[in-house]
Design a protein around this motif. Sequence first.
Motif, PDB file in Angstrom:
ATOM      1  N   ASP A 152       2.885 -18.159  10.321  1.00 41.50           N
ATOM      2  CA  ASP A 152       2.048 -17.026   9.913  1.00 41.50           C
ATOM      3  C   ASP A 152       2.937 -16.029   9.161  1.00 41.50           C
ATOM      4  N   ILE A 153       2.568 -15.719   7.927  1.00 44.10           N
ATOM      5  CA  ILE A 153       3.469 -14.861   7.125  1.00 44.10           C
ATOM      6  C   ILE A 153       3.564 -13.441   7.687  1.00 44.10           C
ATOM      7  N   ALA A 154       2.609 -13.043   8.514  1.00 45.10           N
ATOM      8  CA  ALA A 154       2.687 -11.710   9.117  1.00 45.10           C
ATOM      9  C   ALA A 154       3.736 -11.666  10.225  1.00 45.10           C
ATOM     10  N   GLN A 155       4.215 -12.846  10.647  1.00 43.16           N
ATOM     11  CA  GLN A 155       5.149 -12.916  11.768  1.00 43.16           C
ATOM     12  C   GLN A 155       6.576 -13.252  11.332  1.00 43.16           C
ATOM     13  N   VAL A 156       6.816 -13.352  10.045  1.00 39.75           N
ATOM     14  CA  VAL A 156       8.178 -13.680   9.598  1.00 39.75           C
ATOM     15  C   VAL A 156       8.793 -12.462   8.900  1.00 39.75           C
ATOM     16  N   GLN A 157      10.110 -12.485   8.722  1.00 42.84           N
ATOM     17  CA  GLN A 157      10.774 -11.378   8.033  1.00 42.84           C
ATOM     18  C   GLN A 157      10.310 -11.321   6.575  1.00 42.84           C
ATOM     19  N   GLN A 158       9.889 -10.133   6.157  1.00 40.64           N
ATOM     20  CA  GLN A 158       9.364  -9.985   4.803  1.00 40.64           C
ATOM     21  C   GLN A 158      10.364 -10.420   3.735  1.00 40.64           C
ATOM     22  N   ALA A 159      11.633 -10.077   3.951  1.00 42.09           N
ATOM     23  CA  ALA A 159      12.635 -10.394   2.932  1.00 42.09           C
ATOM     24  C   ALA A 159      12.681 -11.907   2.707  1.00 42.09           C
ATOM     25  N   SER A 160      12.552 -12.663   3.801  1.00 36.34           N
ATOM     26  CA  SER A 160      12.632 -14.122   3.671  1.00 36.34           C
ATOM     27  C   SER A 160      11.377 -14.665   2.980  1.00 36.34           C
ATOM     28  N   LEU A 161      10.247 -14.027   3.227  1.00 38.37           N
ATOM     29  CA  LEU A 161       8.996 -14.444   2.588  1.00 38.37           C
ATOM     30  C   LEU A 161       9.107 -14.227   1.083  1.00 38.37           C
ATOM     31  N   ARG A 162       9.570 -13.044   0.711  1.00 35.60           N
ATOM     32  CA  ARG A 162       9.620 -12.707  -0.714  1.00 35.60           C
ATOM     33  C   ARG A 162      10.701 -13.482  -1.450  1.00 35.60           C
ATOM     34  N   ALA A 163      11.719 -13.920  -0.702  1.00 40.55           N
ATOM     35  CA  ALA A 163      12.749 -14.739  -1.338  1.00 40.55           C
ATOM     36  C   ALA A 163      12.192 -16.119  -1.671  1.00 40.55           C
ATOM     37  N   ALA A 164      11.162 -16.548  -0.916  1.00 37.32           N
ATOM     38  CA  ALA A 164      10.633 -17.905  -1.083  1.00 37.32           C
ATOM     39  C   ALA A 164       9.576 -17.994  -2.174  1.00 37.32           C
ATOM     40  N   ILE A 165       9.093 -16.843  -2.615  1.00 36.51           N
ATOM     41  CA  ILE A 165       7.977 -16.834  -3.560  1.00 36.51           C
ATOM     42  C   ILE A 165       8.384 -16.176  -4.871  1.00 36.51           C
ATOM     43  N   GLY A 166       8.101 -16.851  -5.955  1.00 37.10           N
ATOM     44  CA  GLY A 166       8.297 -16.257  -7.275  1.00 37.10           C
ATOM     45  C   GLY A 166       6.938 -15.846  -7.789  1.00 37.10           C
ATOM     46  N   ILE A 167       6.816 -14.606  -8.236  1.00 30.61           N
ATOM     47  CA  ILE A 167       5.510 -14.152  -8.693  1.00 30.61           C
ATOM     48  C   ILE A 167       5.642 -13.582 -10.101  1.00 30.61           C
ATOM     49  N   VAL A 168       4.810 -14.096 -10.987  1.00 32.61           N
ATOM     50  CA  VAL A 168       4.708 -13.502 -12.321  1.00 32.61           C
ATOM     51  C   VAL A 168       3.389 -12.739 -12.308  1.00 32.61           C
ATOM     52  N   PRO A 169       3.466 -11.411 -12.155  1.00 34.76           N
ATOM     53  CA  PRO A 169       2.241 -10.647 -11.979  1.00 34.76           C
ATOM     54  C   PRO A 169       1.479 -10.472 -13.273  1.00 34.76           C
ATOM     55  N   GLN A 170       0.253  -9.987 -13.119  1.00 29.83           N
ATOM     56  CA  GLN A 170      -0.607  -9.781 -14.276  1.00 29.83           C
ATOM     57  C   GLN A 170       0.000  -8.745 -15.227  1.00 29.83           C
ATOM     58  N   ASP A 171       0.512  -7.676 -14.654  1.00 27.91           N
ATOM     59  CA  ASP A 171       1.148  -6.642 -15.483  1.00 27.91           C
ATOM     60  C   ASP A 171       2.554  -6.457 -14.986  1.00 27.91           C
ATOM     61  N   THR A 172       3.521  -6.922 -15.758  1.00 34.01           N
ATOM     62  CA  THR A 172       4.907  -6.777 -15.345  1.00 34.01           C
ATOM     63  C   THR A 172       5.408  -5.422 -15.791  1.00 34.01           C
ATOM     64  N   VAL A 173       5.992  -4.707 -14.875  1.00 39.24           N
ATOM     65  CA  VAL A 173       6.615  -3.441 -15.220  1.00 39.24           C
ATOM     66  C   VAL A 173       8.105  -3.638 -14.956  1.00 39.24           C
ATOM     67  N   LEU A 174       8.942  -3.256 -15.910  1.00 38.92           N
ATOM     68  CA  LEU A 174      10.371  -3.574 -15.800  1.00 38.92           C
ATOM     69  C   LEU A 174      11.194  -2.390 -15.317  1.00 38.92           C
ATOM     70  N   PHE A 175      12.398  -2.684 -14.861  1.00 40.93           N
ATOM     71  CA  PHE A 175      13.332  -1.622 -14.465  1.00 40.93           C
ATOM     72  C   PHE A 175      13.917  -0.948 -15.706  1.00 40.93           C
ATOM     73  N   ASN A 176      14.212   0.309 -15.547  1.00 44.47           N
ATOM     74  CA  ASN A 176      14.904   1.073 -16.576  1.00 44.47           C
ATOM     75  C   ASN A 176      16.381   0.675 -16.549  1.00 44.47           C
ATOM     76  N   GLU A 177      16.655  -0.532 -16.994  1.00 40.71           N
ATOM     77  CA  GLU A 177      17.979  -1.144 -16.843  1.00 40.71           C
ATOM     78  C   GLU A 177      18.194  -2.071 -18.035  1.00 40.71           C
ATOM     79  N   THR A 178      19.238  -2.840 -18.049  1.00 36.76           N
ATOM     80  CA  THR A 178      19.425  -3.767 -19.171  1.00 36.76           C
ATOM     81  C   THR A 178      18.438  -4.931 -19.035  1.00 36.76           C
ATOM     82  N   ILE A 179      18.220  -5.596 -20.144  1.00 41.11           N
ATOM     83  CA  ILE A 179      17.295  -6.725 -20.119  1.00 41.11           C
ATOM     84  C   ILE A 179      17.895  -7.865 -19.289  1.00 41.11           C
ATOM     85  N   GLY A 180      19.214  -8.003 -19.324  1.00 35.75           N
ATOM     86  CA  GLY A 180      19.893  -9.014 -18.508  1.00 35.75           C
ATOM     87  C   GLY A 180      19.667  -8.757 -17.021  1.00 35.75           C
TER      88      GLY A 180
END
Length: 301
Positions: free
Chosen positions: A117-145
């Motif tokens: 159950d994803i509600a019972q696992v560490q969030q960081a580990s869940l998000r590390a396992a999933i790659g998401i290309v969202p509908q609207d990508t907003v980028l960091f104010n950082e280099t493109i690299g």
Amino acid sequence: LSQLFRPLDMLGWVYRTIRQGVLDMGAMFDLVDTPAEVTDAPGAAPLVVRSGAVRFENVRFGYDPERPILKGIDLDIPAGATVAVVGPSGAGKSTLARLLFRFYDVSGGRILIDGQDIAQVQQASLRAAIGIVPQDTVLFNETIGYNIAYGREGATAEAIGEAAKGAAIADFIESMPDGYETRVGERGLKLSGGEKQRVAIARTLLKDPPILILDEATSALDSRTEAEIQATIERIERGRTSIVIAHRLSTVVNADRIVVLDAGRIAEQGSHAELLRRDGLYAEMWNRQAAEREDALAAAE
Ligand code: ADP
Ligand code: MG
């Protein structure tokens, strides 16, 4: 009193962020400590991805408890399969994706990855396992690299370049005097919607996650660039569990299964051929888009 001001602070922060348009949702939820209801359960263990099977069990959710958005979703996605989710705008497709990434907790039912159950696992580990290309990508104010490498610490310049190439954005980046060091954002380079989508695709290629969510990931691309990237996308889908949310149905014809979502319910599902034979909502959407394609062709002549 602080309970009153916290949401206000957060609103101000969100407003500034959206105005600058330089942070993505993941970062937003990482930085502003995640909404109170989404926290690690006491003693939460890390998610262990064995094969990456995803299962929605009677999932219910509304952003506002008064207004249900998802009304009992049952969905079994076998490890390594590609499932397309289509349906009218507002049906709840992006919401489904956000729940799997656990931007929000479900209000009923549960979501399992390899039986956990994803509600019972560490969030960081869940998000590390999933790659998401969202509908609207907003980028960091950082280099493109940096923006490409985000989510994959310590990526080499070579790996970043490879990912950019796969997402058909390397030539664009290399044409700039500062190349991968070019700053993105308010005082830097302004990227178009399609360029931002390609940065997000490059980021996902580099992250190389076992589970992939593409939410209208090529919607802002012209059809030529979309065709150019389609092969890369099909390559990254191969061998990993993929959920592909699509507006343009021609991009999902080859999915293992197509799920049609309508007003928060699964209206029908099957292969492209099965759904056409069914002559329901999918067939209607397909025929409408086919007519639009013909109109566009006729207009171009
Ligand atoms: P789709 O991706 O299928 O177009 P969404 O999942 O984005 O649909 O939205 C489903 C419904 O939820 C819509 O009615 C939308 O207005 C509502 N909604 C989406 N995001 C939010 C939000 N952050 N807060 C409140 N309502 C939302
Ligand atoms: Mg959407």
